[in-house]
Design a protein around this motif. Structure first.
Motif, PDB file in Angstrom:
ATOM      1  N   PHE A 144      11.472 104.406 141.239  1.00 45.00           N
ATOM      2  CA  PHE A 144      11.459 104.527 142.696  1.00 45.00           C
ATOM      3  C   PHE A 144      12.780 103.986 143.216  1.00 45.00           C
ATOM      4  O   PHE A 144      13.222 102.912 142.805  1.00 45.00           O
ATOM      5  N   LEU A 145      13.394 104.723 144.137  1.00 42.24           N
ATOM      6  CA  LEU A 145      14.664 104.313 144.721  1.00 42.24           C
ATOM      7  C   LEU A 145      14.441 103.946 146.185  1.00 42.24           C
ATOM      8  O   LEU A 145      14.047 104.783 146.993  1.00 42.24           O
ATOM      9  N   LEU A 146      14.682 102.671 146.515  1.00 41.37           N
ATOM     10  CA  LEU A 146      14.603 102.201 147.889  1.00 41.37           C
ATOM     11  C   LEU A 146      16.008 101.924 148.398  1.00 41.37           C
ATOM     12  O   LEU A 146      16.872 101.485 147.635  1.00 41.37           O
ATOM     13  N   LEU A 147      16.205 102.145 149.689  1.00 42.21           N
ATOM     14  CA  LEU A 147      17.550 102.130 150.247  1.00 42.21           C
ATOM     15  C   LEU A 147      17.934 100.811 150.909  1.00 42.21           C
ATOM     16  O   LEU A 147      18.974 100.726 151.554  1.00 42.21           O
ATOM     17  N   ASN A 148      17.093  99.808 150.763  1.00 37.98           N
ATOM     18  CA  ASN A 148      17.504  98.425 151.056  1.00 37.98           C
ATOM     19  C   ASN A 148      16.560  97.487 150.325  1.00 37.98           C
ATOM     20  O   ASN A 148      15.401  97.810 150.074  1.00 37.98           O
ATOM     21  N   LYS A 149      17.061  96.311 149.980  1.00 41.95           N
ATOM     22  CA  LYS A 149      16.295  95.366 149.166  1.00 41.95           C
ATOM     23  C   LYS A 149      15.160  94.708 149.946  1.00 41.95           C
ATOM     24  O   LYS A 149      14.195  94.234 149.351  1.00 41.95           O
ATOM     25  N   LYS A 150      15.280  94.695 151.263  1.00 43.88           N
ATOM     26  CA  LYS A 150      14.254  94.095 152.113  1.00 43.88           C
ATOM     27  C   LYS A 150      12.904  94.776 151.926  1.00 43.88           C
ATOM     28  O   LYS A 150      11.847  94.147 152.064  1.00 43.88           O
ATOM     29  N   GLU A 151      12.925  96.069 151.587  1.00 43.16           N
ATOM     30  CA  GLU A 151      11.689  96.835 151.471  1.00 43.16           C
ATOM     31  C   GLU A 151      10.998  96.665 150.116  1.00 43.16           C
ATOM     32  O   GLU A 151       9.853  97.089 149.957  1.00 43.16           O
ATOM     33  N   ASN A 152      11.673  96.081 149.145  1.00 40.58           N
ATOM     34  CA  ASN A 152      11.123  96.025 147.794  1.00 40.58           C
ATOM     35  C   ASN A 152       9.741  95.375 147.741  1.00 40.58           C
ATOM     36  O   ASN A 152       8.800  95.923 147.162  1.00 40.58           O
ATOM     37  N   TYR A 203       1.602  98.939 147.553  1.00 41.10           N
ATOM     38  CA  TYR A 203       1.086 100.033 146.725  1.00 41.10           C
ATOM     39  C   TYR A 203       0.887  99.632 145.265  1.00 41.10           C
ATOM     40  O   TYR A 203       0.555 100.482 144.437  1.00 41.10           O
ATOM     41  N   GLY A 204       1.093  98.358 144.952  1.00 44.28           N
ATOM     42  CA  GLY A 204       0.865  97.894 143.589  1.00 44.28           C
ATOM     43  C   GLY A 204       1.843  98.460 142.585  1.00 44.28           C
ATOM     44  O   GLY A 204       1.488  98.722 141.429  1.00 44.28           O
ATOM     45  N   VAL A 205       3.106  98.646 142.999  1.00 48.67           N
ATOM     46  CA  VAL A 205       4.119  99.234 142.120  1.00 48.67           C
ATOM     47  C   VAL A 205       4.750  98.146 141.259  1.00 48.67           C
ATOM     48  O   VAL A 205       5.068  97.051 141.745  1.00 48.67           O
ATOM     49  N   ASN A 206       4.931  98.433 139.981  1.00 43.46           N
ATOM     50  CA  ASN A 206       5.605  97.518 139.079  1.00 43.46           C
ATOM     51  C   ASN A 206       7.038  97.292 139.565  1.00 43.46           C
ATOM     52  O   ASN A 206       7.800  98.249 139.718  1.00 43.46           O
ATOM     53  N   PRO A 207       7.455  96.040 139.829  1.00 43.41           N
ATOM     54  CA  PRO A 207       8.817  95.799 140.347  1.00 43.41           C
ATOM     55  C   PRO A 207       9.912  96.264 139.399  1.00 43.41           C
ATOM     56  O   PRO A 207      11.041  96.517 139.850  1.00 43.41           O
ATOM     57  N   GLU A 208       9.610  96.404 138.114  1.00 42.50           N
ATOM     58  CA  GLU A 208      10.610  96.908 137.166  1.00 42.50           C
ATOM     59  C   GLU A 208      10.937  98.370 137.412  1.00 42.50           C
ATOM     60  O   GLU A 208      11.945  98.873 136.920  1.00 42.50           O
ATOM     61  N   TYR A 209      10.081  99.056 138.168  1.00 44.80           N
ATOM     62  CA  TYR A 209      10.295 100.472 138.445  1.00 44.80           C
ATOM     63  C   TYR A 209      10.971 100.700 139.800  1.00 44.80           C
ATOM     64  O   TYR A 209      11.114 101.845 140.230  1.00 44.80           O
ATOM     65  N   ILE A 210      11.374  99.639 140.477  1.00 46.27           N
ATOM     66  CA  ILE A 210      11.997  99.761 141.790  1.00 46.27           C
ATOM     67  C   ILE A 210      13.495  99.508 141.664  1.00 46.27           C
ATOM     68  O   ILE A 210      13.930  98.471 141.155  1.00 46.27           O
ATOM     69  N   TYR A 211      14.280 100.465 142.133  1.00 49.05           N
ATOM     70  CA  TYR A 211      15.744 100.368 142.103  1.00 49.05           C
ATOM     71  C   TYR A 211      16.267 100.449 143.535  1.00 49.05           C
ATOM     72  O   TYR A 211      15.566 100.901 144.436  1.00 49.05           O
ATOM     73  N   ASN A 212      17.495 100.020 143.725  1.00 45.87           N
ATOM     74  CA  ASN A 212      18.075 100.016 145.067  1.00 45.87           C
ATOM     75  C   ASN A 212      19.441 100.687 145.107  1.00 45.87           C
ATOM     76  O   ASN A 212      20.229 100.580 144.171  1.00 45.87           O
ATOM     77  N   SER A 213      19.671 101.413 146.189  1.00 44.19           N
ATOM     78  CA  SER A 213      21.005 101.839 146.582  1.00 44.19           C
ATOM     79  C   SER A 213      21.034 101.704 148.100  1.00 44.19           C
ATOM     80  O   SER A 213      20.289 100.902 148.662  1.00 44.19           O
ATOM     81  N   HIS A 214      21.861 102.473 148.773  1.00 43.47           N
ATOM     82  CA  HIS A 214      21.933 102.393 150.230  1.00 43.47           C
ATOM     83  C   HIS A 214      22.514 103.683 150.777  1.00 43.47           C
ATOM     84  O   HIS A 214      22.973 104.543 150.017  1.00 43.47           O
ATOM     85  N   LEU A 215      22.478 103.819 152.072  1.00 38.94           N
ATOM     86  CA  LEU A 215      23.076 104.969 152.736  1.00 38.94           C
ATOM     87  C   LEU A 215      24.565 104.737 152.946  1.00 38.94           C
ATOM     88  O   LEU A 215      25.036 103.606 152.943  1.00 38.94           O
ATOM     89  N   GLY A 216      25.300 105.825 153.144  1.00 43.11           N
ATOM     90  CA  GLY A 216      26.705 105.745 153.515  1.00 43.11           C
ATOM     91  C   GLY A 216      26.884 106.272 154.922  1.00 43.11           C
ATOM     92  O   GLY A 216      25.924 106.650 155.599  1.00 43.11           O
ATOM     93  N   TYR A 217      28.119 106.300 155.380  1.00 42.81           N
ATOM     94  CA  TYR A 217      28.397 106.754 156.740  1.00 42.81           C
ATOM     95  C   TYR A 217      28.232 108.275 156.821  1.00 42.81           C
ATOM     96  O   TYR A 217      28.686 109.013 155.943  1.00 42.81           O
TER      97      TYR A 217
END
Length: 381
Positions: free
Chosen positions: A163-171, A178-192
């Protein structure tokens, strides 16, 4: 790498720069957008008339999308066209046809953006080893219906490993909600959102107003901006605020409608008009009471316009406080008014914020080539 990117029109303004960056890096990227009657006019998709037939079409069969050929290659962009916009035999047929379209290709990665339909979430199981799912909102916003989203996300968690989330605050919200394994959560972000450079009057000069723009919704905190402007007006009586966006207000705007320094533009804002509104603004204000990330911030930054925003969700990750914008507490019109007056009264500070935004667009967090590298690292996990 051969990539399928499946998304929705409402994310077009942040998808296209990313896709362009991936293509420029030499990756083979095919794109599918699911188009319904409810998504014809959203972000960069501003389609006047939908093809009245279900099926998968080249995006360039829509003249409004063909116009983007000057921005990036459109040969591999497709529309999963659903003119009924409701559940039925035609929508089922289209989902199976889309599934067959994907299955026949030998993709290395299948990247799905946000929540699929309940049926398509079942079909995606067949691609689970290649699947990456972007979640824009770790939890739905106030006022948004989240029953289908909760159902689908709990199904996805049983087989999605990226799963890709676009900010770490949402992790944590996503993990616990939703009971998601934190090892399956990755982060990136938006650009301009650099596509905005294509629109409007490119020589437009700054004018004496500040700007709110975007869909009108309860969590946007517009009432706090209007209260703040009552304070600001006492010190800067010539400065106006423009509230631009379509939607129903969750509070009474009648006391503000007669004030000549407050302007409401309650309609869908065409991209030419939006670009001009941003270019002409001294700065943009995002007085949100909650948020994940915001396309408003990076739309503003794309046209070198600083942002004042509240300390909610991922906004502090998007805005470098004192460097590219100002962060204030939420639901606090006094603090918001003070930040507005600080920038209105300090042209050197405002100019410095603008210059920092330009630098970030080239090589900092606003750069899509940097973000594309982050996505490729996640794909290779």
């Amino acid at each position: 790498m051969k990539i399928l990117y499946y998304s929705k029109p409402c994310f077009g303004d942040c998808d296209f720069p990313l896709l362009k960056a991936m293509m420029e890096q030499g990756h083979d990227v095919k794109v599918i957008y699911n188009l319904t009657p409810y998504s014809l006019r959203t972000t960069i998709f501003n389609i006047s008339k939908q093809i009245p037939k279900s099926g998968i079409f080249k995006a360039t069969e829509y003249p409004e999308l063909k116009a983007f050929e000057d921005y990036m290659p459109m040969d591999n962009v497709y529309i999963s066209n659903e003119p009924t916009g409701r559940f039925g035999l035609k929508s089922l047929w289209l989902e199976f046809k889309t599934f067959q379209f994907i299955r026949k290709q030998e993709f290395d990665i299948i990247h799905y953006v946000e929540d699929p339909s309940p049926l398509f979430s079942l079909l995606l199981w067949f691609f689970r080893k290649k699947l990456v799912v972007t979640i824009h909102d770790g939890r739905p916003h106030t006022g948004d219906d989240n029953r289908k989203s909760q159902f689908v996300r709990r199904r996805l968690k049983s087989y999605v490993k990226r799963f890709l989330l676009l900010n770490k605050k949402e992790n944590k919200l996503f993990e616990k909600g939703y009971g998601v394994n934190p090892e399956y959560i990755y982060n990136s972000h938006l650009g301009y959102y650099d596509m905005l450079h294509m629109y409007g009057n490119k020589t437009l000069q700054k004018q004496n107003y500040i700007l709110f723009f975007g869909r009108i919704s309860p969590y946007k905190g517009i009432e706090y901006l209007l209260k703040a402007m009552l304070i600001v007006h006492e010190v800067f009586p010539e400065t106006r605020v423009i509230i631009a966006g379509k939607g129903k207000y969750n509070f009474d705007i009648e006391p503000y409608e007669h004030l000549d320094y407050i302007e409401f533009i309650n309609k869908f804002i065409e991209l030419d008009e939006l670009a001009d509104l941003i270019r002409g603004a001294q700065f943009t204000v995002c007085p949100y009471t909650e948020a994940t990330q915001s396309g408003v911030v990076y739309s503003s930054f794309a046209l070198n316009t600083p942002v004042i925003a509240t300390r909610v969700g991922g906004l502090p990750e998007m805005i470098d406080d004192g460097d590219t914008g100002i962060i204030v507490p939420p639901c606090d019109e006094q603090s918001l008014a003070e930040a507005i007056m600080d920038l209105l009264g300090n042209s050197a500070k405002l100019s410095n914020l603008t210059n920092n935004i330009r630098v970030s667009a080239d090589s900092g967090k606003g750069s899509w080539s940097v973000i594309a590298d982050e996505y490729l690292d996640i794909y290779k996990k």
